[in-house]
Write a protein that holds these residues in place. Structure first.
Motif, PDB file in Angstrom:
ATOM      1  N   LEU A  57     -25.408  28.974 -75.879  1.00  0.00           N
ATOM      2  CA  LEU A  57     -25.297  28.121 -74.705  1.00  0.00           C
ATOM      3  C   LEU A  57     -25.021  26.671 -75.104  1.00  0.00           C
ATOM      4  O   LEU A  57     -24.854  26.365 -76.281  1.00  0.00           O
ATOM      5  CB  LEU A  57     -26.581  28.208 -73.876  1.00  0.00           C
ATOM      6  CG  LEU A  57     -26.961  29.591 -73.346  1.00  0.00           C
ATOM      7  CD1 LEU A  57     -28.310  29.533 -72.610  1.00  0.00           C
ATOM      8  CD2 LEU A  57     -25.877  30.151 -72.436  1.00  0.00           C
ATOM      9  N   THR A  58     -24.980  25.805 -74.127  1.00  0.00           N
ATOM     10  CA  THR A  58     -24.634  24.399 -74.292  1.00  0.00           C
ATOM     11  C   THR A  58     -25.341  23.728 -75.470  1.00  0.00           C
ATOM     12  O   THR A  58     -26.510  23.995 -75.730  1.00  0.00           O
ATOM     13  CB  THR A  58     -24.949  23.638 -72.982  1.00  0.00           C
ATOM     14  OG1 THR A  58     -24.721  22.242 -73.170  1.00  0.00           O
ATOM     15  CG2 THR A  58     -26.409  23.823 -72.575  1.00  0.00           C
ATOM     16  N   GLY A  59     -24.638  22.865 -76.164  1.00  0.00           N
ATOM     17  CA  GLY A  59     -25.240  22.143 -77.280  1.00  0.00           C
ATOM     18  C   GLY A  59     -24.209  21.490 -78.171  1.00  0.00           C
ATOM     19  O   GLY A  59     -23.051  21.917 -78.215  1.00  0.00           O
ATOM     20  N   MET A  60     -24.625  20.436 -78.878  1.00  0.00           N
ATOM     21  CA  MET A  60     -23.736  19.740 -79.806  1.00  0.00           C
ATOM     22  C   MET A  60     -23.665  20.471 -81.137  1.00  0.00           C
ATOM     23  O   MET A  60     -24.560  21.215 -81.505  1.00  0.00           O
ATOM     24  CB  MET A  60     -24.257  18.322 -80.069  1.00  0.00           C
ATOM     25  CG  MET A  60     -24.194  17.405 -78.879  1.00  0.00           C
ATOM     26  SD  MET A  60     -24.803  15.766 -79.297  1.00  0.00           S
ATOM     27  CE  MET A  60     -25.092  15.127 -77.643  1.00  0.00           C
ATOM     28  N   GLY A  61     -22.589  20.201 -81.866  1.00  0.00           N
ATOM     29  CA  GLY A  61     -22.455  20.732 -83.208  1.00  0.00           C
ATOM     30  C   GLY A  61     -21.977  22.171 -83.231  1.00  0.00           C
ATOM     31  O   GLY A  61     -21.359  22.663 -82.289  1.00  0.00           O
ATOM     32  N   SER A  62     -22.294  22.855 -84.324  1.00  0.00           N
ATOM     33  CA  SER A  62     -21.803  24.228 -84.496  1.00  0.00           C
ATOM     34  C   SER A  62     -22.905  25.175 -84.953  1.00  0.00           C
ATOM     35  O   SER A  62     -22.621  26.252 -85.481  1.00  0.00           O
ATOM     36  CB  SER A  62     -20.646  24.251 -85.498  1.00  0.00           C
ATOM     37  OG  SER A  62     -21.066  23.746 -86.764  1.00  0.00           O
ATOM     38  N   ASP A  63     -24.167  24.779 -84.774  1.00  0.00           N
ATOM     39  CA  ASP A  63     -25.249  25.689 -85.139  1.00  0.00           C
ATOM     40  C   ASP A  63     -25.105  26.977 -84.325  1.00  0.00           C
ATOM     41  O   ASP A  63     -24.921  26.939 -83.108  1.00  0.00           O
ATOM     42  CB  ASP A  63     -26.605  25.031 -84.870  1.00  0.00           C
ATOM     43  CG  ASP A  63     -27.767  25.853 -85.406  1.00  0.00           C
ATOM     44  OD1 ASP A  63     -27.549  26.625 -86.361  1.00  0.00           O
ATOM     45  OD2 ASP A  63     -28.888  25.699 -84.882  1.00  0.00           O
ATOM     46  N   GLY A  64     -25.181  28.099 -84.992  1.00  0.00           N
ATOM     47  CA  GLY A  64     -24.984  29.395 -84.348  1.00  0.00           C
ATOM     48  C   GLY A  64     -23.674  30.052 -84.710  1.00  0.00           C
ATOM     49  O   GLY A  64     -23.503  31.252 -84.525  1.00  0.00           O
ATOM     50  N   LEU A  65     -22.730  29.268 -85.253  1.00  0.00           N
ATOM     51  CA  LEU A  65     -21.426  29.828 -85.602  1.00  0.00           C
ATOM     52  C   LEU A  65     -21.543  30.869 -86.706  1.00  0.00           C
ATOM     53  O   LEU A  65     -21.043  31.994 -86.569  1.00  0.00           O
ATOM     54  CB  LEU A  65     -20.471  28.709 -86.030  1.00  0.00           C
ATOM     55  CG  LEU A  65     -19.104  29.150 -86.562  1.00  0.00           C
ATOM     56  CD1 LEU A  65     -18.343  29.959 -85.519  1.00  0.00           C
ATOM     57  CD2 LEU A  65     -18.278  27.922 -86.991  1.00  0.00           C
ATOM     58  N   ARG A 102     -16.834  25.966 -70.978  1.00  0.00           N
ATOM     59  CA  ARG A 102     -16.797  24.512 -71.087  1.00  0.00           C
ATOM     60  C   ARG A 102     -17.207  23.840 -69.777  1.00  0.00           C
ATOM     61  O   ARG A 102     -17.909  22.827 -69.786  1.00  0.00           O
ATOM     62  CB  ARG A 102     -15.384  24.055 -71.485  1.00  0.00           C
ATOM     63  CG  ARG A 102     -15.264  22.553 -71.621  1.00  0.00           C
ATOM     64  CD  ARG A 102     -13.945  22.142 -72.229  1.00  0.00           C
ATOM     65  NE  ARG A 102     -13.919  20.712 -72.516  1.00  0.00           N
ATOM     66  CZ  ARG A 102     -12.983  20.108 -73.235  1.00  0.00           C
ATOM     67  NH1 ARG A 102     -11.983  20.805 -73.742  1.00  0.00           N
ATOM     68  NH2 ARG A 102     -13.032  18.808 -73.452  1.00  0.00           N
ATOM     69  N   GLU A 103     -16.779  24.389 -68.663  1.00  0.00           N
ATOM     70  CA  GLU A 103     -16.986  23.745 -67.376  1.00  0.00           C
ATOM     71  C   GLU A 103     -18.463  23.575 -67.039  1.00  0.00           C
ATOM     72  O   GLU A 103     -18.849  22.584 -66.414  1.00  0.00           O
ATOM     73  CB  GLU A 103     -16.298  24.538 -66.260  1.00  0.00           C
ATOM     74  CG  GLU A 103     -14.778  24.481 -66.287  1.00  0.00           C
ATOM     75  CD  GLU A 103     -14.156  25.267 -67.437  1.00  0.00           C
ATOM     76  OE1 GLU A 103     -14.852  26.178 -67.976  1.00  0.00           O
ATOM     77  OE2 GLU A 103     -13.013  24.972 -67.813  1.00  0.00           O
ATOM     78  N   THR A 104     -19.310  24.519 -67.448  1.00  0.00           N
ATOM     79  CA  THR A 104     -20.723  24.437 -67.079  1.00  0.00           C
ATOM     80  C   THR A 104     -21.619  23.963 -68.215  1.00  0.00           C
ATOM     81  O   THR A 104     -22.840  23.878 -68.043  1.00  0.00           O
ATOM     82  CB  THR A 104     -21.224  25.806 -66.574  1.00  0.00           C
ATOM     83  OG1 THR A 104     -21.099  26.787 -67.618  1.00  0.00           O
ATOM     84  CG2 THR A 104     -20.450  26.247 -65.331  1.00  0.00           C
ATOM     85  N   SER A 105     -21.048  23.651 -69.374  1.00  0.00           N
ATOM     86  CA  SER A 105     -21.831  23.151 -70.504  1.00  0.00           C
ATOM     87  C   SER A 105     -22.011  21.644 -70.405  1.00  0.00           C
ATOM     88  O   SER A 105     -21.070  20.923 -70.072  1.00  0.00           O
ATOM     89  CB  SER A 105     -21.139  23.478 -71.833  1.00  0.00           C
ATOM     90  OG  SER A 105     -21.071  24.865 -72.061  1.00  0.00           O
ATOM     91  N   VAL A 106     -23.207  21.165 -70.695  1.00  0.00           N
ATOM     92  CA  VAL A 106     -23.419  19.721 -70.794  1.00  0.00           C
ATOM     93  C   VAL A 106     -22.599  19.178 -71.962  1.00  0.00           C
ATOM     94  O   VAL A 106     -21.939  18.145 -71.843  1.00  0.00           O
ATOM     95  CB  VAL A 106     -24.921  19.403 -70.983  1.00  0.00           C
ATOM     96  CG1 VAL A 106     -25.133  17.918 -71.255  1.00  0.00           C
ATOM     97  CG2 VAL A 106     -25.700  19.834 -69.749  1.00  0.00           C
ATOM     98  N   VAL A 107     -22.646  19.888 -73.085  1.00  0.00           N
ATOM     99  CA  VAL A 107     -21.791  19.587 -74.242  1.00  0.00           C
ATOM    100  C   VAL A 107     -21.231  20.906 -74.762  1.00  0.00           C
ATOM    101  O   VAL A 107     -21.998  21.804 -75.131  1.00  0.00           O
ATOM    102  CB  VAL A 107     -22.572  18.875 -75.363  1.00  0.00           C
ATOM    103  CG1 VAL A 107     -21.659  18.638 -76.564  1.00  0.00           C
ATOM    104  CG2 VAL A 107     -23.152  17.553 -74.875  1.00  0.00           C
ATOM    105  N   TRP A 108     -19.915  21.023 -74.760  1.00  0.00           N
ATOM    106  CA  TRP A 108     -19.295  22.269 -75.226  1.00  0.00           C
ATOM    107  C   TRP A 108     -19.022  22.159 -76.715  1.00  0.00           C
ATOM    108  O   TRP A 108     -17.889  22.038 -77.160  1.00  0.00           O
ATOM    109  CB  TRP A 108     -18.007  22.546 -74.451  1.00  0.00           C
ATOM    110  CG  TRP A 108     -17.639  24.003 -74.435  1.00  0.00           C
ATOM    111  CD1 TRP A 108     -18.413  25.046 -74.043  1.00  0.00           C
ATOM    112  CD2 TRP A 108     -16.384  24.580 -74.825  1.00  0.00           C
ATOM    113  NE1 TRP A 108     -17.739  26.234 -74.157  1.00  0.00           N
ATOM    114  CE2 TRP A 108     -16.482  25.975 -74.631  1.00  0.00           C
ATOM    115  CE3 TRP A 108     -15.186  24.040 -75.299  1.00  0.00           C
ATOM    116  CZ2 TRP A 108     -15.430  26.844 -74.916  1.00  0.00           C
ATOM    117  CZ3 TRP A 108     -14.139  24.912 -75.586  1.00  0.00           C
ATOM    118  CH2 TRP A 108     -14.263  26.292 -75.394  1.00  0.00           C
ATOM    119  N   GLY A 109     -20.098  22.173 -77.491  1.00  0.00           N
ATOM    120  CA  GLY A 109     -19.991  22.081 -78.935  1.00  0.00           C
ATOM    121  C   GLY A 109     -20.298  23.415 -79.587  1.00  0.00           C
ATOM    122  O   GLY A 109     -19.434  24.065 -80.166  1.00  0.00           O
TER     123      GLY A 109
END
Length: 386
Positions: free
Chosen positions: A311-319, A337-344
């Motif tokens: 879900l929404t978040g900065m960076g690439s943790d989880g990749l 992207r549309e519903t993410s606070v940050v589409w990172g």
């Protein structure tokens, strides 16, 4: 970054020391400009129309008009201006920060405490505040993406060898492939989330039914104290049971475990069950808990029965964790992207071609439930304490 435009920041805090500290921290970054400060919310609200900040940092406890009152009034006139709460890492600070997030704040940074020196405190704030300001400023992120795309295009056109590399980079970043796998039994749901996570979880988890036949494990990037308050709040809103994880907890259907702040969470098979393992090994992706650590452990233990959701978040943790889930034959859902606070974080997974489904936040809970129920007869579970 062009000299013509910088990220405009308004600092709101009743402490002169904090206002000076933040101004110093932010002024050192060439992409950020502190356009004003205010000692309370009333003054801040009066300044916003003229200063036109891109981001506001907001203290909670202030005279005349505190941070929560300020946020409530601000959201009546501007729903989109990014607000970062600058709060103390205490029980009271955690409660206030979660209240602020529910009222529309986008993120938070903890005020430095128990640090060895002013220099160390400044470095700590800089390391957390600056990336969040940049991550929440949409036009700045668009500028970065354009610059990266231009750089990739230049690499792609510099020769036959580079062309192949450039096209591969472009394909991996802008032309994801969404692979569908045959429906299979899900044995665990693992969720990774960061910026915007408390509100995202507050929408997803209440939609899960009490008879959810699988356990749910979550990494939400948060400091100690905050995760316990978050779990307790969510537990009052959900049919499933939500708790901050403790070492040795046995994963049970219809129960959600949130990794405690400052601890990595993994799972371990013990006989016929799986139990929670916590440790304080080195941060991964500068995070502890880290989504990668949890996802890799779940993939190793549950294989194709893993349902991962980023879900929404900065960076690439989880990749990397999603790569392991994919290799194990599990299913991956990413927020759009549309519903993410940050589409990172979801963008990293989506652009790598790992997401089987890219969904709006409003659809995630129902989809998790559908996958979990597939191939099972409905169970009758009663929430503990209900």
């Amino acid at each position: 970054m062009s000299e013509a435009r910088k990220i405009r920041v308004l600092i709101v805090d009743d402490s002169t020391v904090i206002r000076r500290l933040l101004t110093q921290v932010l002024a050192d970054d060439p992409n950020i400009e502190v356009v004003g400060t205010a000692p309370n919310g009333r003054i801040a609200l009066a300044k916003i129309p003229n200063l036109k900040p891109d981001v506001v940092t907001l203290d909670i406890e202030m005279p005349e008009m505190d941070g929560l009152q300020t946020l409530t009034e601000l959201r009546k006139i501007d729903r989109k201006l990014p607000v970062i709460m600058f709060s103390t890492l205490t029980h009271r600070g955690a409660e206030g920060t979660l209240d602020a997030l529910e009222r529309g704040a986008n993120d938070y940074v903890g005020k430095p405490a128990n640090v060895g020196s002013v220099t160390e405190g400044i470095a700590k704030v800089r390391g957390e505040m600056v990336p969040k300001i940049k991550g929440l400023c949409s036009w700045f992120q668009d500028h970065l993406q354009l610059a990266r795309a231009t750089q990739r295009s230049a690499q792609a056109s510099s020769g036959p060898e580079a062309t192949g590399l450039g096209n591969a980079l472009l394909d991996s970043c802008s032309s994801p492939t969404f692979r569908r796998t045959p429906k299979q039994r899900v044995d665990v749901i693992a969720i990774g989330v960061s910026t915007g996570g408390p509100n995202a979880l507050a929408q997803v988890l209440p939609s899960l039914p009490a008879d959810l036949p699988v356990p749910v494990v979550i990494v939400q990037h948060m400091p100690p104290v905050f995760t316990k308050h978050l779990a307790d709040r969510l537990n009052t809103k959900c049919s499933v049971t939500v708790a901050e994880a403790k070492a040795g907890d046995s994963l049970q259907p219809g129960t959600v475990w949130i990794a405690p702040g400052d601890f990595h969470m993994t799972v371990k098979a013990v006989g016929a069950s799986h139990r929670v393992v916590l440790d304080q090994s080195a941060p991964v992706n500068s995070c502890r808990p880290a989504v990668d650590v949890l996802f890799q452990s779940v993939a190793s233990n549950f294989g194709p029965g893993t349902l991962a959701c980023i879900l929404t978040g900065m960076g690439s943790d989880g990749l990397q964790g999603c790569r392991d889930v994919a290799k194990a034959g599990g299913h991956i859902i990413a927020q759009d992207r549309e519903t993410s606070v940050v589409w990172g974080m979801p963008a990293a997974v989506t652009n790598a071609g790992l997401a089987h489904q890219v969904l709006s936040l409003q659809r995630v809970g129902a989809e998790l439930t559908k996958h979990a129920m597939h191939g099972r007869n409905k169970l009758t579970l009663v929430k503990s304490g209900a």
